[in-house]
Design an enzyme around this catalytic site. Structure first.
Site, PDB file in Angstrom:
ATOM      1  N   ARG A   3       8.822 -25.349   7.798  1.00  0.00           N
ATOM      2  CA  ARG A   3       9.169 -26.275   6.733  1.00  0.00           C
ATOM      3  C   ARG A   3       9.399 -25.518   5.428  1.00  0.00           C
ATOM      4  NH1 ARG A   3       6.370 -24.181   3.734  1.00  0.00           N
ATOM      5  NH2 ARG A   3       4.173 -24.418   3.285  1.00  0.00           N
ATOM      6  N   SER A  21       5.992 -21.436   6.908  1.00  0.00           N
ATOM      7  CA  SER A  21       5.041 -22.046   7.823  1.00  0.00           C
ATOM      8  C   SER A  21       5.304 -21.799   9.291  1.00  0.00           C
ATOM      9  CB  SER A  21       4.969 -23.543   7.591  1.00  0.00           C
ATOM     10  OG  SER A  21       3.936 -23.772   6.733  1.00  0.00           O
ATOM     11  N   ASP A  80       1.842 -28.556   5.751  1.00  0.00           N
ATOM     12  CA  ASP A  80       2.750 -27.869   6.681  1.00  0.00           C
ATOM     13  C   ASP A  80       2.774 -28.549   8.039  1.00  0.00           C
ATOM     14  OD1 ASP A  80       2.582 -26.243   4.544  1.00  0.00           O
ATOM     15  OD2 ASP A  80       1.499 -24.636   5.557  1.00  0.00           O
TER      16      ASP A  80
HETATM   17  P1  NG1 Z   1       2.141 -21.603   3.399  1.00  0.00           P
HETATM   18  O1  NG1 Z   1       1.658 -20.374   2.730  1.00  0.00           O
HETATM   19  O2  NG1 Z   1       3.582 -21.785   3.187  1.00  0.00           O
HETATM   20  O3  NG1 Z   1       1.752 -21.627   4.844  1.00  0.00           O
HETATM   21  C1  NG1 Z   1       0.131 -22.908   2.173  1.00  0.00           C
HETATM   22  C2  NG1 Z   1      -0.756 -23.943   2.838  1.00  0.00           C
HETATM   23  C3  NG1 Z   1      -0.331 -25.386   2.484  1.00  0.00           C
HETATM   24  C4  NG1 Z   1      -0.180 -25.554   0.996  1.00  0.00           C
HETATM   25  C5  NG1 Z   1       0.701 -24.426   0.438  1.00  0.00           C
HETATM   26  C6  NG1 Z   1       0.809 -24.456  -1.072  1.00  0.00           C
HETATM   27  C7  NG1 Z   1      -1.437 -22.992   5.015  1.00  0.00           C
HETATM   28  C8  NG1 Z   1      -1.335 -23.113   6.479  1.00  0.00           C
HETATM   29  N1  NG1 Z   1      -0.707 -23.824   4.296  1.00  0.00           N
HETATM   30  O4  NG1 Z   1       1.417 -22.897   2.720  1.00  0.00           O
HETATM   31  O5  NG1 Z   1      -1.267 -26.303   3.014  1.00  0.00           O
HETATM   32  O6  NG1 Z   1      -1.417 -25.601   0.345  1.00  0.00           O
HETATM   33  O7  NG1 Z   1       0.210 -23.141   0.792  1.00  0.00           O
HETATM   34  O8  NG1 Z   1       1.358 -25.659  -1.497  1.00  0.00           O
HETATM   35  O9  NG1 Z   1      -2.190 -22.179   4.516  1.00  0.00           O
HETATM   36 MG    MG Z   2       1.205 -20.692   7.111  1.00  0.00          MG
END
Ligand code: NG1
Ligand code: MG
Length: 521
Positions: free
Chosen positions: A51, A168, A214
Site C-alpha cells: 500500500r 508495506s 497497512d
Molecule cells: P511502514 O513503515 O510503511 O510499514 C509503518 C506502520 C504503520 C504506520 C506507518 C506510519 C508497520 C507494519 N506499519 O508503516 O502502521 O504507523 O508506519 O504512518 O510498522
Molecule cells: Mg512494514
C-alpha cells in the site's frame, strides 16, 4: 465494507481482469515453479497487495483515521495443503520462493501443541510467514477448540513489493500468509475484519509496535478507490473515490533508496514515537481531565492513545457545561486540542522520565513498567509537545482531505486546478509536520519533495514510517513525465543504483484491489 475475503471461482478468471491481466506471466511462473519444486499442482493462490499512504502518517497507533490505498505490487502464495498423517505430533511447512537465490527454501515442523518459534533478532525471510501462521493458528484454535489439527502445507511465494521501501511488503506478506493458512485448513470464508485484526497482532511479533493501517489497506482495498480506515471505536474501512478532475490526478511513488530497517532502528525511531504519543496522552490526561480520570483501555498499540484522551476530554466537557452550549464537530474538537496542547505542553526541549513520572504520580519503577517495558526504546527526553501537535494536526488534515474528496466544490468547472492544489497543499503540510514535529523525514526525502514540487507536483511527502523509504506525489497527468525526469536528473543520477533499482525508482500507481483467494483448476 466488512464481510468475507473474495474467492475467485477459478484462477483463469482473473486473467481478463484489467488490473491483473499484465501479471499473467508472473502467475504462470509461480505455478510452474510450484510444479517443479513439489511435483504436484497447487490448490490455490493467496494474494495481498502492498500500500501507499496518501495522508494520515503516524496517527494509526493513536487511533486516528488514515487514507491509504493498495498498490498493484503484491505478495502471492501458491499453496497445496495435505492432512498431517494420523498419529503425527507435528505438522510440516515446506516453503520456497520464486527468487530462490535470494530467499532460500526452508522446511520446518511445528508441534501440534505449538509454539511456533520466531527468532525476531535474526533477519530471515520466512519469519513473516511464521508470524502469519502463528496468528492464523491462534484464530483456528479459538474457533475449533483443542482438537484442531493443522495441515501440512507446500508453499511457493512470489513478492514484488520493494522490501524496506515504505510500501508495506511486510503487511502484504503477513496478510497473504494468514489468509493462505486459514484456507489451507478448510475455512471456506474468511472475514476481512478478522483477517486484518489477526495480521496486525501477528506482525508485532517481529518487534515493531505498529498500528493497523497497512494490514487494513492490504485486506480491504477495492480497485479504483482509496480506503478510509478508522480504528475507533472499532476497525472500519470504506472505499473513497477520487472525483473526476481536470487536469487528471496521478499518484507517483518515488523511492529514496535510503534504507530504514524498522526492526533495527525501532528503539530510537518507530517504537520511541509510539511511546512518546502514549506518554503525551497520559500527560494531557493528568493535566487537563478531572483528577483521577483513567484513560480507557483501547486498541492503541500501548493500550491507551491520544484518541482515548480526546474522547475522555470531550466526554467530561459535555458532562459539565460545554456540550450544553453547543455540540462541536470532530474538526472543531481537534482545533481545540491543538490549542490546549500548545498551552499544556510548553517544553520545546522535551521532558525527562522524572518530569513525566511526577506529573503522572508514578514511581520510577511503575513508569518504566507501564510505558517502557513492552518494546525497548532509547531516549533521554521525550518530545511530547511536538509529537502530540503532529498527531492532532495530521488527524485534522485527514478529515479535511476526506471532506474535499466527498464534497468537491469544483463540480461543473472545466479546470479544477484550485481543488487539486488544495489536496496537494494538505499533503505538503503533512511533509512539513513529519519533518519538523515528528522528525521522521530525512534530508533525501525532503530533497525529493522539493524536486517534485518544482517540477509540477501539487503535493509531495514521505509515505509510511519515513526515516528513508518512499515518497508519494500528487501530480497532474500532464506533468508526470516532467516530475520523473527531474527526479532522475537531480536525485537518482548521482546515486549508485542497480538496473532493477533504477527501473523501479519511480512508479505511477493505480489503486488496486485487496486480499483474495484464487482457486487453481
Ligand atoms: P511502514 O513503515 O510503511 O510499514 C509503518 C506502520 C504503520 C504506520 C506507518 C506510519 C508497520 C507494519 N506499519 O508503516 O502502521 O504507523 O508506519 O504512518 O510498522
Ligand atoms: Mg512494514
Amino acid at each position: 465494507m466488512s464481510g468475507p475475503v473474495p474467492v475467485a471461482g477459478a484462477l483463469a478468471d482473473i486473467y481478463p481482469t484489467p488490473a491483473l491481466a499484465h501479471e499473467a506471466p508472473r502467475w504462470n511462473r509461480l505455478l510452474a515453479t510450484f510444479d517443479a519444486v513439489y511435483g504436484h499442482r497447487a490448490d490455490f493462490v493467496s494474494r495481498s497487495p502492498g500500500r501507499v499512504n496518501i495522508i494520515g502518517e503516524h496517527i494509526d497507533y493513536s487511533l486516528y483515521s488514515v487514507l491509504p490505498m493498495a498498490i498493484t505490487f503484491d505478495a502471492l502464495f501458491a499453496v497445496r495443503a495435505s492432512p498431517a498423517p494420523e498419529g503425527a505430533t507435528s505438522f510440516t511447512i515446506r516453503i520456497a520462493n520464486v527468487q530462490g537465490d535470494k530467499f532460500p527454501a526452508r522446511e520446518f515442523s511445528v508441534p501440534l501443541a505449538g509454539p511456533i518459534d520466531i527468532d525476531a533478532a535474526k533477519f530471515e525471510w520466512t519469519n513473516y510467514f511464521k508470524c502469519g501462521l502463528r496468528g492464523a493458528l491462534e484464530l483456528l484454535h479459538k474457533k475449533r477448540g483443542p482438537g484442531c489439527r493443522p495441515c501440512n502445507m507446500d508453499v511457493v511465494m512470489d513478492g514484488n513489493v520493494p522490501v524496506g521501501g515504505g510500501l508495506s511488503s511486510s503487511a502484504a506478506f503477513v496478510s497473504a500468509t494468514a489468509l493462505a493458512v486459514m484456507v489451507a485448513n478448510g475455512e471456506k470464508t474468511v472475514d476481512k475484519t478478522e483477517l486484518t485484526e489477526l495480521a496486525i497482532v501477528s506482525e508485532r511479533a517481529v518487534g515493531v509496535n505498529a498500528g493497523g493501517m497497512d494490514q487494513s489497506a492490504s485486506v480491504f482495498s477495492e480497485p479504483g478507490s482509496a480506503l478510509f480506515v478508522s480504528f475507533s471505536p472499532r476497525l472500519e474501512a470504506r472505499p473513497v473515490q477520487f472525483p473526476p478532475t481536470n487536469p487528471e490526478l496521478c499518484f507517483v511513488i518515488a523511492q529514496s533508496f535510503v534504507t530504514s530497517n524498522k526492526q533495527v532502528t525501532a528503539p530510537i525511531h518507530y517504537n520511541l514515537r509510539v511511546v512518546e504519543v502514549t506518554l503525551a496522552a497520559a500527560y494531557l490526561n493528568a493535566v487537563l481531565n478531572p483528577p483521577g480520570t483513567e484513560l480507557p483501555a483501547d486498541a492503541g498499540s500501548l493500550g491507551t492513545s491520544l484518541r482515548g484522551f480526546h474522547d475522555t476530554y470531550f466526554y467530561h466537557q459535555n458532562a459539565s457545561d460545554y456540550g450544553a452550549v453547543k455540540s462541536i464537530t470532530q474538526e472543531e474538537e481537534l482545533q481545540k486540542l491543538i490549542e490546549l496542547t500548545r498551552g499544556a505542553l510548553t517544553q520545546e526541549e522535551g521532558y525527562t522520565r522524572e518530569e513525566i513520572a511526577r506529573v503522572l504520580n508514578l514511581s520510577a519503577a511503575d513508569f518504566e513498567k507501564r510505558f517502557l517495558s513492552s518494546f525497548p526504546v532509547r531516549a533521554e527526553r521525550f518530545k511530547l509537545r511536538q509529537r502530540a501537535l503532529h498527531v492532532f494536526t495530521e488527524a485534522l488534515r485527514v478529515l479535511k482531505f476526506i471532506t474535499l474528496l466527498e464534497r468537491p466544490l469544483h463540480t461543473g468547472r472545466s479546470d479544477t486546478t484550485p481543488f487539486n492544489e488544495e489536496l496537494g497543499g494538505l499533503m505538503n503540510a503533512t511533509q512539513d509536520s513529519c519533518r519538523d514535529l515528528f522528525e521522521c523525514s530525512c534530508p533525501e526525502l525532503d530533497q525529493i519533495c522539493r524536486i517534485a514540487r518544482a517540477a509540477g507536483a501539487y503535493g509531495s511527502r514521505l509515505t509510511g514510517a519515513g526515516w528513508g523509504g518512499c515518497s508519494v506525489h500528487l501530480v497532474p497527468a500532464n506533468k508526470v513525465a516532467d516530475v520523473k525526469a527531474a527526479l532522475e536528473r537531480e536525485y537518482y543520477a548521482s546515486k549508485d543504483l542497480t538496473e532493477e533499482q533504477r527501473e523501479n525508482a519511480v512508479v505511477v500507481s493505480r489503486p488496486a484491489g485487496g486480499s483474495a483467494i484464487y482457486l487453481v483448476d
